[in-house]
Design an enzyme around this catalytic site. Structure first.
Site, mmCIF file in Angstrom:
data_model
loop_
_atom_site.group_PDB
_atom_site.id
_atom_site.type_symbol
_atom_site.label_atom_id
_atom_site.label_comp_id
_atom_site.label_asym_id
_atom_site.label_seq_id
_atom_site.Cartn_x
_atom_site.Cartn_y
_atom_site.Cartn_z
ATOM 1 N N GLU A 1 0.947 -1.161 0.241
ATOM 2 C CA GLU A 1 0.038 -0.078 -0.236
ATOM 3 C C GLU A 1 0.515 1.343 0.003
ATOM 4 O OE1 GLU A 1 -2.782 -0.575 -0.270
ATOM 5 O OE2 GLU A 1 -3.795 -2.328 0.590
ATOM 6 N N CYS B 1 -2.744 8.772 2.557
ATOM 7 C CA CYS B 1 -2.144 8.216 1.716
ATOM 8 C C CYS B 1 -2.992 8.704 0.286
ATOM 9 C CB CYS B 1 -1.782 6.833 1.780
ATOM 10 S SG CYS B 1 -3.545 5.698 2.258
HETATM 11 P P1 NAD Z 1 8.186 4.216 4.193
HETATM 12 O O1 NAD Z 1 8.473 3.802 3.189
HETATM 13 O O2 NAD Z 1 9.839 5.691 5.126
HETATM 14 O O3 NAD Z 1 8.751 3.523 5.522
HETATM 15 C C1 NAD Z 1 7.420 2.847 5.874
HETATM 16 C C2 NAD Z 1 8.479 1.905 6.815
HETATM 17 O O4 NAD Z 1 9.062 1.101 5.742
HETATM 18 C C3 NAD Z 1 8.258 2.506 8.027
HETATM 19 O O5 NAD Z 1 8.443 1.223 9.308
HETATM 20 C C4 NAD Z 1 10.218 2.156 7.295
HETATM 21 O O6 NAD Z 1 11.106 1.485 8.735
HETATM 22 C C5 NAD Z 1 10.298 0.588 7.185
HETATM 23 N N1 NAD Z 1 11.518 0.858 5.417
HETATM 24 C C6 NAD Z 1 12.644 1.694 5.911
HETATM 25 N N2 NAD Z 1 13.512 1.144 4.630
HETATM 26 C C7 NAD Z 1 12.706 -0.158 4.198
HETATM 27 C C8 NAD Z 1 13.242 -1.113 3.493
HETATM 28 N N3 NAD Z 1 13.830 -0.954 2.821
HETATM 29 N N4 NAD Z 1 12.924 -2.435 3.365
HETATM 30 C C9 NAD Z 1 11.462 -2.307 4.312
HETATM 31 N N5 NAD Z 1 10.871 -1.599 5.200
HETATM 32 C C10 NAD Z 1 11.596 -0.700 4.929
HETATM 33 O O7 NAD Z 1 7.331 5.535 4.616
HETATM 34 P P2 NAD Z 1 7.043 6.727 5.432
HETATM 35 O O8 NAD Z 1 7.792 8.219 5.149
HETATM 36 O O9 NAD Z 1 6.941 6.328 6.510
HETATM 37 O O10 NAD Z 1 5.091 6.836 5.233
HETATM 38 C C11 NAD Z 1 4.733 8.211 4.192
HETATM 39 C C12 NAD Z 1 4.087 7.192 3.043
HETATM 40 O O11 NAD Z 1 3.499 5.893 3.172
HETATM 41 C C13 NAD Z 1 3.700 7.666 1.552
HETATM 42 O O12 NAD Z 1 4.415 7.793 0.191
HETATM 43 C C14 NAD Z 1 2.024 7.704 1.859
HETATM 44 O O13 NAD Z 1 1.378 7.636 0.790
HETATM 45 C C15 NAD Z 1 2.315 6.196 2.755
HETATM 46 N N6 NAD Z 1 0.750 5.380 2.648
HETATM 47 C C16 NAD Z 1 0.389 4.874 1.892
HETATM 48 C C17 NAD Z 1 -1.032 3.933 2.605
HETATM 49 C C18 NAD Z 1 -1.453 3.573 1.647
HETATM 50 O O14 NAD Z 1 -2.516 2.538 2.313
HETATM 51 N N7 NAD Z 1 -1.686 2.802 0.669
HETATM 52 C C19 NAD Z 1 -1.617 4.883 3.430
HETATM 53 C C20 NAD Z 1 -1.081 5.267 4.639
HETATM 54 C C21 NAD Z 1 0.900 5.519 3.748
#
Ligand code: NAD
Length: 471
Positions: free
Chosen positions: A242, A276
Site C-alpha cells: 500500500e 495516503c
Molecule cells: P517509508 O517508506 O519511509 O517507511 C515505511 C516503513 O518502511 C517504515 O516502517 C520504515 O522503517 C520501513 N523501511 C524503511 N526502509 C525499508 C526497507 N529497505 N525495507 C523494508 N522496510 C523499510 O514511508 P513513510 O515515510 O513512513 O510513510 C509515508 C508514505 O506512506 C507516503 O508515501 C504515503 O502515501 C504512504 N502510505 C500509503 C498508504 C496506503 O494505504 N497506500 C497508507 C499510509 C501511508
C-alpha cells in the site's frame, strides 16, 4: 506519560539491545525512549512466530476470532492511553487520535467477524473439487508514521483470523502505540502469535529477505515499496504493498463553490495532509475558480494550528523533521511559480508546524502538482473541459484514490469510472471500511487490504480434487 516500553517476543516483554528517543513533533523534544531490536532479536521473534504456527492454525476460526475480539476489547479499555500516546508521537489532534484508535478497534472486530467458507468448485458424477484456504505462515507488517496503529490493525486482523502469526515493525518515529498494543496483546494472545520489534530503519531488508517469513504486508512510500518487492522476490514471498498517492479531486460545474471548498479543504488537510488518500491536487472549473479560492482560503485561515494535545487544535504539526523539510521546500518552490492564497509562511515557534497552505495558478508540471507532498499544502488548478481534466488527473505514476464532487450523482459517477485509481469516492472522502476492498493501481500498490479480497491475501488457495477409486 508511560515510559517503560518493551518489545514483544515470544509472549515476553523484553528490552532491546539499546533504546532511542521518540520525539514529540509539536515540541521537538524527546518524551520517551523506545527499545531497539537487532538482527538477533528479530530472528528470535520470527522463530517464535514460526513455532506458534501449528497450534494457532489448528484452532478453529471461531476460536481465533474470539482472541481477536478480546484484543479489541482490551484496546478499548485503554482507549485514552492509546489516544494520548498517539497524539504525543504522531502529532494529530487528540480527537483525531481517538478516532484512529476507535477505527483500529472496529477493524479488529470486523475481521473477527469475516469468514472465507470452503468452496465446492465441482460436484459431478463423483468428481468432487474443493477449494479451501490455508494460512501462509509467518507474516510481517511494516508500517509508516502517518496512521501507525490503524494501518497495523488492517494487517493484524486478517493475518490472525486466517491462522497466520505476525512480526510487526512500526516506523522509527512512531513506535509507541505499536509497543503499547504489544503490551496489551502479551496477556491475551498465545506466545509467539504476535511479536513487535522496533528499529531505526535498519531491520526492513532483514525482514523482507528473511527465509522464514512467508508474506510482507507493507504500507509506506513507493520508493521503499519497490525495495520490499525486489527483496521479497528472493524467496517468492507474498507481498501486499500500500504505497504513495497523488489523488486528484475533480469538482464538477454544478457544485456551489462554498460547498466544494469545504469538502476539498477537509479532504486535503485532515491529519495535516499526511494521508495516503488525501486530496493532493484540486481541479476546479474556471467558472467557480475565483470563488472557490476565496472560500478555501477563508477555511485555511480559520484553522487552529497547535499541539494536538491542546484543546481546540484542528491541525497538528507534520510528524517528523525530514517530512517537514520536504513540505517546506515544495512550498518554497511553489511560491515562486504560483499565487499563495492561504498560509505559506511558517510560524516562529518550536515544532514541525506548517499552516494549511493553498496555492493557486500553478502549471501542471510544478513539483507540488506532480509529486506527493504528504503535508498541509494543496495546489488548486483550473479546468475548462471535462476530458482534459480527466486526462490531467490520470497523468500520474500513482493511482491510489480520487474524489469527484457533483450535484448530479450519476454524471459524477461517470467521471469517477474514468479515473485510474484503486478507489474513487463520489461526494464523500475517506470512506474506508474494513469490509470494502482497498488497493492502489499503477505505482500506488499491489494487492488488496480489506474485504474478503484482503482476507484472501493472508491465505493460500488449496485445491482438493477427488474422484472415487476405480477398481
Ligand atoms: P517509508 O517508506 O519511509 O517507511 C515505511 C516503513 O518502511 C517504515 O516502517 C520504515 O522503517 C520501513 N523501511 C524503511 N526502509 C525499508 C526497507 N529497505 N525495507 C523494508 N522496510 C523499510 O514511508 P513513510 O515515510 O513512513 O510513510 C509515508 C508514505 O506512506 C507516503 O508515501 C504515503 O502515501 C504512504 N502510505 C500509503 C498508504 C496506503 O494505504 N497506500 C497508507 C499510509 C501511508
Amino acid at each position: 506519560m508511560k515510559n517503560d516500553f518493551k518489545l514483544l517476543v515470544d509472549g515476553e516483554l523484553i528490552d532491546g539491545v539499546n533504546s532511542f528517543d521518540v520525539i514529540n513533533p509539536a515540541t521537538e523534544e524527546a518524551f520517551a525512549r523506545a527499545p531497539r531490536a537487532d538482527a538477533a532479536i528479530l530472528n528470535r521473534a520470527v522463530a517464535a512466530a514460526k513455532a506458534a504456527l501449528p497450534a494457532w492454525s489448528a484452532l478453529s476460526v471461531e476460536e481465533r476470532a474470539t482472541y481477536l475480539s478480546r484484543l479489541a476489547d482490551a484496546m478499548e479499555a485503554r482507549i485514552e492511553d492509546f489516544a494520548r500516546l498517539l497524539t504525543a508521537e504522531q502529532g494529530k489532534p487528540l480527537d483525531q487520535a481517538s478516532y484512529e484508535i476507535g477505527g483500529s478497534i472496529y477493524t479488529l472486530r470486523a475481521f473477527a467477524a469475516m469468514r472465507l467458507p470452503e468452496q465446492t468448485l465441482r460436484d459431478d458424477k463423483g468428481n468432487l473439487v474443493i477449494e479451501h484456504r490455508t494460512p501462509l505462515g509467518v507474516c510481517a507488517a511494516i508500517t509508516p508514521w502517518n496512521f501507525p496503529i490503524i494501518l497495523l490493525a488492517n494487517k493484524l486482523g486478517p493475518c490472525l483470523v486466517m491462522g497466520n502469526t505476525m512480526v510487526a515493525k512500526p516506523a522509527p518515529t512512531t513506535p509507541l502505540t505499536t509497543l503499547l498494543l504489544g503490551e496489551v496483546a502479551a496477556s491475551i494472545l498465545p506466545p509467539g502469535v504476535f511479536n513487535v520489534v522496533c528499529d531505526q530503519n535498519e531491520l526492513g531488508p532483514l525482514i523482507t529477505g528473511h527465509p522464514d517469513i512467508a508474506k510482507v504486508a507493507f504500507t509506506g512510500s513507493t520508493a521503499t515499496g519497490k525495495k520490499v518487492m525486489a527483496s521479497a522476490a528472493g524467496s517468492v514471498k507474498r507481498v501486499t504493498l500500500e504505497l504513495g498517492g497523488n489523488d486528484a479531486a475533480i469538482v464538477l460545474d454544478d457544485v456551489p463553490a462554498r460547498i466544494a471548498a469545504q469538502k476539498v479543504y477537509a479532504g486535503a488537510m485532515a491529519n495535516a495532509g499526511q494521508i495516503c488518500v488525501a486530496i493532493k491536487r484540486a481541479y476546479v472549473p474556471s467558472a467557480i475558480y475565483a470563488e472557490f479560492c476565496e472560500e478555501i482560503a477563508t477555511l485555511a485561515g480559520q484553522a487552529v494550528l497547535d499541539d494536538g494535545a491542546k484543546q481546540g487544535a484542528t491541525i497538528g504539526p507534520v510528524q517528523n523533521r525530514a517530512q517537514y523539510d520536504k513540505v517546506r521546500s515544495l512550498i518554497e518552490d511553489a511560491k515562486s511559480r504560483g499565487t499563495v492564497i492561504a498560509g505559506g509562511d511558517l510560524p516562529d515557534r518550536k515544532g514541525f508546524f506548517i499552516p494549511p497552505t493553498v496555492i493557486a495558478d500553478l502549471d501542471e508540471d510544478a513539483p507540488l502538482v506532480r509529486e506527493e507532498q504528504f503535508g498541509p499544502v494543496l495546489p488548486v488548478l483550473r479546468y475548462d473541459d471535462i476530458d482534459d481534466v480527466i486526462a490531467r488527473a490520470n497523468d500520474s505514476p500513482y493511482g491510489l484514490g480520487g474524489t469527484v464532487w457533483g450535484a448530479d450523482q450519476s454524471r459524477a459517477m461517470e467521471v469517477a469510472r474514468r479515473i485510474d485509481a484503486g478507489t474513487v469516492w463520489v461526494n464523500q472522502h475517506l470512506a474506508i471500511d474494513p469490509n470494502i476492498p482497498f488497493r492502489g493501481s499503477k505505482q500506488s500498490g499491489l494487492g488488496t487490504e480489506h474485504g474478503l479480497a484482503g482476507l484472501m491475501e493472508y491465505t493460500q488457495a488449496h485445491i482438493i480434487n477427488a474422484v472415487p477409486l476405480e477398481a
